[in-house]
Design an enzyme around this catalytic site. Structure first.
Site, PDB file in Angstrom:
ATOM      1  N   TYR A  56       4.400  -0.126   9.065  1.00  0.00           N
ATOM      2  CA  TYR A  56       3.669  -0.023   7.794  1.00  0.00           C
ATOM      3  C   TYR A  56       3.342   1.457   7.538  1.00  0.00           C
ATOM      4  O   TYR A  56       2.408   2.009   8.115  1.00  0.00           O
ATOM      5  CB  TYR A  56       2.381  -0.861   7.810  1.00  0.00           C
ATOM      6  N   PRO A 202      -1.394 -14.555   1.824  1.00  0.00           N
ATOM      7  CA  PRO A 202      -2.211 -15.677   1.339  1.00  0.00           C
ATOM      8  C   PRO A 202      -2.379 -15.689  -0.176  1.00  0.00           C
ATOM      9  O   PRO A 202      -2.684 -16.734  -0.748  1.00  0.00           O
ATOM     10  CB  PRO A 202      -3.557 -15.467   2.037  1.00  0.00           C
ATOM     11  N   LEU A 203      -2.175 -14.527  -0.803  1.00  0.00           N
ATOM     12  CA  LEU A 203      -2.327 -14.457  -2.260  1.00  0.00           C
ATOM     13  C   LEU A 203      -0.966 -14.337  -2.949  1.00  0.00           C
ATOM     14  O   LEU A 203      -0.898 -13.956  -4.122  1.00  0.00           O
ATOM     15  CB  LEU A 203      -3.225 -13.256  -2.635  1.00  0.00           C
ATOM     16  N   GLY A 206      -0.363 -11.179  -4.524  1.00  0.00           N
ATOM     17  CA  GLY A 206      -1.226 -10.887  -5.677  1.00  0.00           C
ATOM     18  C   GLY A 206      -1.056 -11.891  -6.804  1.00  0.00           C
ATOM     19  O   GLY A 206      -1.923 -12.001  -7.678  1.00  0.00           O
ATOM     20  N   LEU A 208      -1.414 -15.038  -6.783  1.00  0.00           N
ATOM     21  CA  LEU A 208      -2.476 -16.054  -6.752  1.00  0.00           C
ATOM     22  C   LEU A 208      -3.866 -15.463  -7.038  1.00  0.00           C
ATOM     23  O   LEU A 208      -4.862 -16.182  -6.950  1.00  0.00           O
ATOM     24  CB  LEU A 208      -2.460 -16.791  -5.407  1.00  0.00           C
ATOM     25  N   LYS A 211      -4.150 -12.262 -11.772  1.00  0.00           N
ATOM     26  CA  LYS A 211      -4.311 -11.061 -12.621  1.00  0.00           C
ATOM     27  C   LYS A 211      -3.022 -10.629 -13.309  1.00  0.00           C
ATOM     28  O   LYS A 211      -3.049  -9.770 -14.183  1.00  0.00           O
ATOM     29  CB  LYS A 211      -4.854  -9.902 -11.786  1.00  0.00           C
TER      30      LYS A 211
HETATM   31  N1  LIG Z   1       6.681 -10.055   8.265  1.00  0.00           N
HETATM   32  C1  LIG Z   1       5.388  -9.978   8.457  1.00  0.00           C
HETATM   33  O1  LIG Z   1       4.944 -10.097   9.562  1.00  0.00           O
HETATM   34  C2  LIG Z   1       4.485  -9.751   7.291  1.00  0.00           C
HETATM   35  C3  LIG Z   1       5.002  -9.774   5.985  1.00  0.00           C
HETATM   36  C4  LIG Z   1       4.107  -9.696   4.924  1.00  0.00           C
HETATM   37  C5  LIG Z   1       2.759  -9.553   5.155  1.00  0.00           C
HETATM   38  N2  LIG Z   1       2.286  -9.498   6.438  1.00  0.00           N
HETATM   39  C6  LIG Z   1       0.837  -9.348   6.719  1.00  0.00           C
HETATM   40  O2  LIG Z   1       0.091 -10.202   5.861  1.00  0.00           O
HETATM   41  C7  LIG Z   1      -0.833  -9.425   5.106  1.00  0.00           C
HETATM   42  C8  LIG Z   1      -1.105 -10.074   3.775  1.00  0.00           C
HETATM   43  O3  LIG Z   1       0.062 -10.243   3.011  1.00  0.00           O
HETATM   44  P1  LIG Z   1       0.434  -9.275   1.815  1.00  0.00           P
HETATM   45  O4  LIG Z   1      -0.432  -8.052   1.880  1.00  0.00           O
HETATM   46  O5  LIG Z   1       1.902  -9.125   1.827  1.00  0.00           O
HETATM   47  O6  LIG Z   1       0.096 -10.134   0.517  1.00  0.00           O
HETATM   48  P2  LIG Z   1      -1.226 -10.773  -0.107  1.00  0.00           P
HETATM   49  O7  LIG Z   1      -2.336 -10.672   0.854  1.00  0.00           O
HETATM   50  O8  LIG Z   1      -0.824 -12.097  -0.620  1.00  0.00           O
HETATM   51  O9  LIG Z   1      -1.474  -9.820  -1.373  1.00  0.00           O
HETATM   52  C9  LIG Z   1      -2.115  -8.591  -1.191  1.00  0.00           C
HETATM   53  C10 LIG Z   1      -2.173  -7.772  -2.470  1.00  0.00           C
HETATM   54  O10 LIG Z   1      -2.786  -8.485  -3.539  1.00  0.00           O
HETATM   55  C11 LIG Z   1      -3.655  -7.604  -4.272  1.00  0.00           C
HETATM   56  N3  LIG Z   1      -5.029  -8.129  -4.086  1.00  0.00           N
HETATM   57  C12 LIG Z   1      -5.618  -8.499  -2.905  1.00  0.00           C
HETATM   58  N4  LIG Z   1      -6.851  -8.979  -3.119  1.00  0.00           N
HETATM   59  C13 LIG Z   1      -7.053  -8.951  -4.433  1.00  0.00           C
HETATM   60  C14 LIG Z   1      -8.137  -9.344  -5.260  1.00  0.00           C
HETATM   61  N5  LIG Z   1      -9.242  -9.886  -4.757  1.00  0.00           N
HETATM   62  N6  LIG Z   1      -8.024  -9.175  -6.602  1.00  0.00           N
HETATM   63  C15 LIG Z   1      -6.907  -8.645  -7.122  1.00  0.00           C
HETATM   64  N7  LIG Z   1      -5.851  -8.249  -6.407  1.00  0.00           N
HETATM   65  C16 LIG Z   1      -5.918  -8.410  -5.065  1.00  0.00           C
HETATM   66  C17 LIG Z   1      -3.473  -6.212  -3.682  1.00  0.00           C
HETATM   67  O11 LIG Z   1      -2.399  -5.516  -4.334  1.00  0.00           O
HETATM   68  P3  LIG Z   1      -2.473  -4.826  -5.794  1.00  0.00           P
HETATM   69  O12 LIG Z   1      -3.885  -4.385  -5.996  1.00  0.00           O
HETATM   70  O13 LIG Z   1      -1.482  -3.740  -5.759  1.00  0.00           O
HETATM   71  O14 LIG Z   1      -2.045  -5.928  -6.746  1.00  0.00           O
HETATM   72  C18 LIG Z   1      -3.035  -6.539  -2.279  1.00  0.00           C
HETATM   73  O15 LIG Z   1      -2.323  -5.532  -1.656  1.00  0.00           O
HETATM   74  C19 LIG Z   1      -0.173  -8.049   5.047  1.00  0.00           C
HETATM   75  O16 LIG Z   1      -1.071  -7.033   4.686  1.00  0.00           O
HETATM   76  C20 LIG Z   1       0.357  -7.930   6.454  1.00  0.00           C
HETATM   77  O17 LIG Z   1      -0.704  -7.603   7.328  1.00  0.00           O
HETATM   78  C21 LIG Z   1       3.128  -9.601   7.499  1.00  0.00           C
END
Ligand SMILES: NC(=O)c1ccc[n+]([C@@H]2O[C@H](COP(=O)([O-])OP(=O)(O)OC[C@H]3O[C@@H](n4cnc5c(N)ncnc54)[C@H](OP(=O)(O)O)[C@@H]3O)[C@@H](O)[C@H]2O)c1
Length: 327
Positions: A56, A202-203, A206, A208, A211
């Site tokens: 990352y 989980p979102l 973004g 879910l 926005k």
């Molecule tokens: N292969 C793997 O192992 C792998 C792959 C993916 C993810 N992961 C892990 O899982 C974690 C979570 O998944 P993810 O980050 O991909 O996706 P996510 O948690 O579904 O979405 C995160 C993004 O949504 C937006 N957001 C978060 N909270 C918000 C809120 N309350 N209101 C409005 N916008 C919000 C932010 O981006 P914006 O503000 O830019 O919209 C944020 O970066 C990662 O950080 C990582 O640690 C692991």
């Protein structure tokens, strides 16, 4: 904030934890000051578990977490990952030499002498038929380089195979309102084995949060722009593999289920926590406000049966066909 046992590790971790991919890179530009503020806010809200990876931002996310830990007295468990430094994913790449080198890099970035939890970072499916790789991880535990290990997987079949190895403590898998299959096919077995489950994405990147709109745009260096069809890595990691417009329509329908005073993000996260096999959700957060919004999901009352049935119906009608048998 509520806490759950992480498998057999003895750690009790926050059911809303912190995903540190976005603060490293691949999500448009982020400032280290703001990322650190988001991390600090998470700790203030009771988060005690952070998920990151060596890749990352090429160590940037891990180094930010090291800075956070330096200035925090509270105990924080950090899970990192290894394997994505390979130029091409092959089982042979998960050699003793490479694993040892990646672990040493993460130890340096995280300024520690033992990694709390090391996860294999979505390795090839064939790796799960190679016990010698898990033997190398056992040796790294013996050597005191890692406390525990687990896996991050794309597919349920990989998760089921992984937990047959007795020292796999955790499985990280995509689980959200748009990815419901793990609850049907994996959670019961994971509970039997007392394996911790980290619900990632989980979102739905973004979506879910509710926005986004049809005309929302994403920066060039944001995977929501460059990986919608799996151009750079598994397409399931971007919007959970759901077509953007289909996802928007599903979110519109879901809005009617969200109780007054609850944000769409909180609703989506609380939905995940209904499943007691899940140890925590790890929403990514780039800004303190997002972290506060997300952490509040932990203290919400359970969703109503009507809301749960509504999410199931929307999944069955709009999403299932695209994702159910792919991952
Ligand atoms: N292969 C793997 O192992 C792998 C792959 C993916 C993810 N992961 C892990 O899982 C974690 C979570 O998944 P993810 O980050 O991909 O996706 P996510 O948690 O579904 O979405 C995160 C993004 O949504 C937006 N957001 C978060 N909270 C918000 C809120 N309350 N209101 C409005 N916008 C919000 C932010 O981006 P914006 O503000 O830019 O919209 C944020 O970066 C990662 O950080 C990582 O640690 C692991």
């Amino acid at each position: 904030m509520h806490y759950r046992q992480l498998g057999r590790t003895g750690w009790k971790i926050s059911d809303i934890s912190f995903g540190a991919w976005a603060i490293g890179g691949a999500w448009g530009s982020v400032s280290d000051d703001e990322s650190l503020a988001a991390l600090r806010k998470a700790i203030d809200c009771g988060v005690n578990f952070i998920d990151t990876a060596d890749v990352y931002g090429d160590g940037r996310s891990e180094r930010l977490i090291a800075r956070l830990k330096k200035s925090e007295k509270k105990e924080i468990v950090v899970a990192t990952k290894a394997g994505r430094r390979l130029p091409r994913q092959t089982v042979e790449g998960y050699s003793r030499q490479n694993l040892t080198m990646w672990v040493e890099d993460s130890l340096r970035n995280l300024s520690t002498d033992c990694l709390d939890l090391l996860q294999l970072h979505c390795p090839p499916t064939a790796l799960y038929d190679r016990p010698e790789v898990f033997g190398i991880l056992d040796d790294l535990v013996q050597a005191g380089k890692i406390g525990y290990y687990g896996v991050s997987v794309e597919k349920i079949d990989e998760a089921l195979k992984a937990i047959e190895y007795p020292n796999v403590q955790t499985v990280q898998i995509i689980f959200n309102c748009f990815r419901q299959r793990p609850a049907e096919k994996f959670f019961a077995r994971a509970k039997e084995k007392q394996v911790g489950i980290l619900a990632r994405v989980p979102l739905a990147s973004g979506l879910l949060t509710g926005k986004f709109r049809r005309d929302s745009t994403f920066a060039k260096d944001d995977h929501r722009n460059f990986n919608r069809h799996g151009e750079a890595f598994d397409m399931g990691e971007t919007f959970s593999g759901v077509d953007y417009n289909v996802g928007l329509d599903a979110v519109e329908e879901m809005r009617a289920l969200v109780p007054a005073g609850v944000s769409m993000s909180q609703f989506a996260l609380r939905w995940i926590l209904i499943f007691d096999a899940v140890t925590c959700a790890i929403p990514g957060g780039k800004r303190p406000e997002q972290v506060v919004d997300n952490c509040a999901a932990s203290d919400l009352p359970p969703l109503s049966d009507t809301a749960m049935a509504g999410v199931k119906r929307i999944y069955d009608e709009k999403i299932r066909v695209a994702v159910q048998n792919r991952w």
